[in-house]
Scaffold this active site. Structure first.
Site, PDB file in Angstrom:
ATOM      1  N   ASP A   6     -17.594  27.959  53.214  1.00 39.16           N
ATOM      2  CA  ASP A   6     -17.541  26.781  52.358  1.00 39.16           C
ATOM      3  C   ASP A   6     -18.304  27.108  51.071  1.00 39.16           C
ATOM      4  OD1 ASP A   6     -17.477  23.979  51.525  1.00 39.16           O
ATOM      5  OD2 ASP A   6     -19.552  23.886  52.222  1.00 39.16           O
ATOM      6  N   ASP A 218     -21.401  23.459  55.867  1.00 36.20           N
ATOM      7  CA  ASP A 218     -22.520  22.554  56.094  1.00 36.20           C
ATOM      8  C   ASP A 218     -22.109  21.092  56.122  1.00 36.20           C
ATOM      9  OD1 ASP A 218     -21.992  22.540  53.244  1.00 36.20           O
ATOM     10  OD2 ASP A 218     -23.808  21.344  53.082  1.00 36.20           O
ATOM     11  N   ASP A 222     -16.281  20.357  57.133  1.00 36.06           N
ATOM     12  CA  ASP A 222     -16.268  21.704  57.699  1.00 36.06           C
ATOM     13  C   ASP A 222     -16.287  21.654  59.228  1.00 36.06           C
ATOM     14  OD1 ASP A 222     -16.433  23.013  55.141  1.00 36.06           O
ATOM     15  OD2 ASP A 222     -18.517  22.359  55.062  1.00 36.06           O
TER      16      ASP A 222
END
Length: 223
Positions: A6, A218, A222
């Site tokens: 990410d 995080d 996700d």
């Protein structure tokens, strides 16, 4: 075989800061409205804009007095609310376009410049509503450039993965131009941008067709 990373809060620090605010026409007169509707969101970009506007001396009292109706958080796009019979939008380029609002060449030029520097762009626009079926196109009032620094050690981690023969992919909902700039800083092998939260799973499944995939992120999207 592949590690998918990410962007915001993983490769970057996750503490976005507004570096640029560019107003168009008399858009600055609506700064207190932008402050009022961004206060309704808990998104990190919204919080960064709130902090910037308050620190920049905008009329906090006027913002507090605003009554926003029909507030809506559109996942992967931004927020919208009605104030005084007008629909205000704070979000990404796609949200502005989907709302039928024209993006002028000068706004596009400024946004492209910010994105090329690796900054995320938040658009602030208005659409005049006359009834439930018709509205004029309104216009873009401002754009904000938001930066989020690369996390310390991120590039070294990507290089370590490469030395192990593991490919690194950055997966983000941010626009391609901004994502490419961050990807170059982090040194990832591939950048996949413009993916809405519910589209991340599809990307992972596609990558799994060619090997084992690890995903690092995080955020709730996700997970």
């Amino acid at each position: 075989d592949v590690v998918v990373l990410d962007k915001t809060g993983t490769l970057t620090e996750g503490r976005p800061e507004v570096t640029d605010t560019i107003w168009f026409g008399n858009g600055h007169a609506a700064a207190h409205i932008l402050l009022a509707i961004e206060r309704l969101s808990d998104h990190p970009l919204a919080q960064a804009i709130v902090h910037h506007l308050e620190a920049d001396g905008h009329n906090v009292t006027a913002a507090a007095a605003i009554s926003a109706a029909a507030f809506e958080n559109i996942v992967g796009r931004g927020i919208t609310a009605r104030v005084g019979g007008k629909r205000y939008i704070a979000g990404n380029r796609a949200m502005v376009i989907e709302s039928g609002i024209d993006i002028t060449p000068d706004a596009e030029t400024e946004a492209s410049r910010l994105e090329a520097d690796g900054k995320s762009v938040v658009w602030f626009a208005v659409s005049d509503i006359t009834d439930d079926s018709t509205h004029d196109k309104g216009g873009v009032l401002a754009i904000a450039g938001v930066t989020d620094r690369i996390r310390e050690g991120a590039r070294e981690a990507v290089e370590a993965l490469r030395s192990m023969g593991i490919e690194s992919v950055m997966l983000t909902g941010d626009n391609q131009r901004t994502a490419d700039a961050i990807g170059r800083q982090a040194g990832v092998d591939e950048v996949i941008a413009g993916v809405l939260p519910d589209g991340k799973e599809a990307v992972i499944r596609r990558l799994q067709e060619n090997g084992k995939v690890a995903m690092v992120g995080d955020g709730i999207n996700d997970a």
